[in-house]
Design a protein around this motif. Structure first.
Motif, PDB file in Angstrom:
ATOM      1  N   LYS A 130       0.832  -1.201   0.000  1.00 33.36           N
ATOM      2  CA  LYS A 130       0.000   0.000   0.000  1.00 33.36           C
ATOM      3  C   LYS A 130       0.869   1.254   0.000  1.00 33.36           C
ATOM      4  O   LYS A 130       0.559   2.226  -0.696  1.00 33.36           O
ATOM      5  CB  LYS A 130      -0.935   0.012   1.207  1.00 33.36           C
ATOM      6  N   GLU A 131       1.952   1.227   0.763  1.00 28.62           N
ATOM      7  CA  GLU A 131       2.873   2.370   0.779  1.00 28.62           C
ATOM      8  C   GLU A 131       3.457   2.611  -0.606  1.00 28.62           C
ATOM      9  O   GLU A 131       3.588   3.758  -1.040  1.00 28.62           O
ATOM     10  CB  GLU A 131       4.000   2.127   1.786  1.00 28.62           C
ATOM     11  N   ALA A 132       3.822   1.538  -1.299  1.00 32.71           N
ATOM     12  CA  ALA A 132       4.398   1.673  -2.644  1.00 32.71           C
ATOM     13  C   ALA A 132       3.367   2.216  -3.628  1.00 32.71           C
ATOM     14  O   ALA A 132       3.676   3.079  -4.457  1.00 32.71           O
ATOM     15  CB  ALA A 132       4.926   0.322  -3.126  1.00 32.71           C
ATOM     16  N   ILE A 133       2.137   1.722  -3.530  1.00 28.78           N
ATOM     17  CA  ILE A 133       1.068   2.223  -4.404  1.00 28.78           C
ATOM     18  C   ILE A 133       0.807   3.695  -4.122  1.00 28.78           C
ATOM     19  O   ILE A 133       0.648   4.495  -5.043  1.00 28.78           O
ATOM     20  CB  ILE A 133      -0.215   1.380  -4.226  1.00 28.78           C
ATOM     21  N   GLU A 134       0.783   4.040  -2.846  1.00 33.45           N
ATOM     22  CA  GLU A 134       0.564   5.444  -2.452  1.00 33.45           C
ATOM     23  C   GLU A 134       1.672   6.335  -3.017  1.00 33.45           C
ATOM     24  O   GLU A 134       1.411   7.417  -3.534  1.00 33.45           O
ATOM     25  CB  GLU A 134       0.517   5.553  -0.930  1.00 33.45           C
ATOM     26  N   LYS A 135       2.897   5.861  -2.924  1.00 34.22           N
ATOM     27  CA  LYS A 135       4.038   6.646  -3.421  1.00 34.22           C
ATOM     28  C   LYS A 135       3.933   6.859  -4.928  1.00 34.22           C
ATOM     29  O   LYS A 135       4.204   7.941  -5.435  1.00 34.22           O
ATOM     30  CB  LYS A 135       5.339   5.937  -3.060  1.00 34.22           C
ATOM     31  N   LYS A 136       3.531   5.813  -5.632  1.00 33.12           N
ATOM     32  CA  LYS A 136       3.471   5.884  -7.096  1.00 33.12           C
ATOM     33  C   LYS A 136       2.229   6.640  -7.596  1.00 33.12           C
ATOM     34  O   LYS A 136       2.302   7.362  -8.582  1.00 33.12           O
ATOM     35  CB  LYS A 136       3.480   4.462  -7.660  1.00 33.12           C
ATOM     36  N   LEU A 137       1.105   6.460  -6.920  1.00 32.77           N
ATOM     37  CA  LEU A 137      -0.156   7.010  -7.424  1.00 32.77           C
ATOM     38  C   LEU A 137      -0.761   8.091  -6.533  1.00 32.77           C
ATOM     39  O   LEU A 137      -1.885   8.533  -6.771  1.00 32.77           O
ATOM     40  CB  LEU A 137      -1.180   5.877  -7.599  1.00 32.77           C
ATOM     41  N   GLY A 138      -0.032   8.515  -5.509  1.00 34.69           N
ATOM     42  CA  GLY A 138      -0.554   9.498  -4.572  1.00 34.69           C
ATOM     43  C   GLY A 138      -1.100  10.745  -5.226  1.00 34.69           C
ATOM     44  O   GLY A 138      -2.129  11.285  -4.805  1.00 34.69           O
ATOM     45  N   TYR A 139      -0.441  11.218  -6.272  1.00 30.30           N
ATOM     46  CA  TYR A 139      -0.924  12.428  -6.954  1.00 30.30           C
ATOM     47  C   TYR A 139      -2.294  12.206  -7.578  1.00 30.30           C
ATOM     48  O   TYR A 139      -3.131  13.104  -7.591  1.00 30.30           O
ATOM     49  CB  TYR A 139       0.088  12.894  -8.018  1.00 30.30           C
ATOM     50  N   LYS A 140      -2.556  10.992  -8.064  1.00 32.11           N
ATOM     51  CA  LYS A 140      -3.876  10.687  -8.621  1.00 32.11           C
ATOM     52  C   LYS A 140      -4.910  10.557  -7.504  1.00 32.11           C
ATOM     53  O   LYS A 140      -6.061  10.942  -7.666  1.00 32.11           O
ATOM     54  CB  LYS A 140      -3.840   9.384  -9.429  1.00 32.11           C
TER      55      LYS A 140
END
Length: 89
Positions: free
Chosen positions: A51-61
């Protein structure tokens, strides 16, 4: 179908990932659902780290559309749950 599998495949898990993504979530999160299943089967990382990795990659979206975060995290968890109890670890 078995002829299409790599000879070194140790285990094959059949899960209704495409159907689940289409009916329960959204077709665009199919890949995240599969990611959750792989994590559930291999425990290569924790769900929290994923979840942290997804947040880092897609947080702007996610900032633009917070529902995307919820949908992606739900898909990750749903994929993980799909292999829970299959004896894979």
């Amino acid at each position: 179908m078995e002829d299409d599998l790599p000879e070194n495949a140790q285990r094959v898990l059949a899960i209704p990932a495409l159907e689940t993504a289409n009916k329960e979530l959204h077709p665009r999160v199919f890949n995240i659902l599969i990611m959750g299943a792989v994590i559930g089967a291999t425990h290569v990382v924790t769900l929290e780290k994923a979840k942290e990795a997804i947040e880092k990659k897609l947080g702007y979206k996610f900032e633009q559309n917070p529902k995307l975060r919820e949908m992606n995290f739900k898909a990750l968890e749903r994929g993980y749950e799909m292999v829970a109890g299959t004896g894979v670890a």
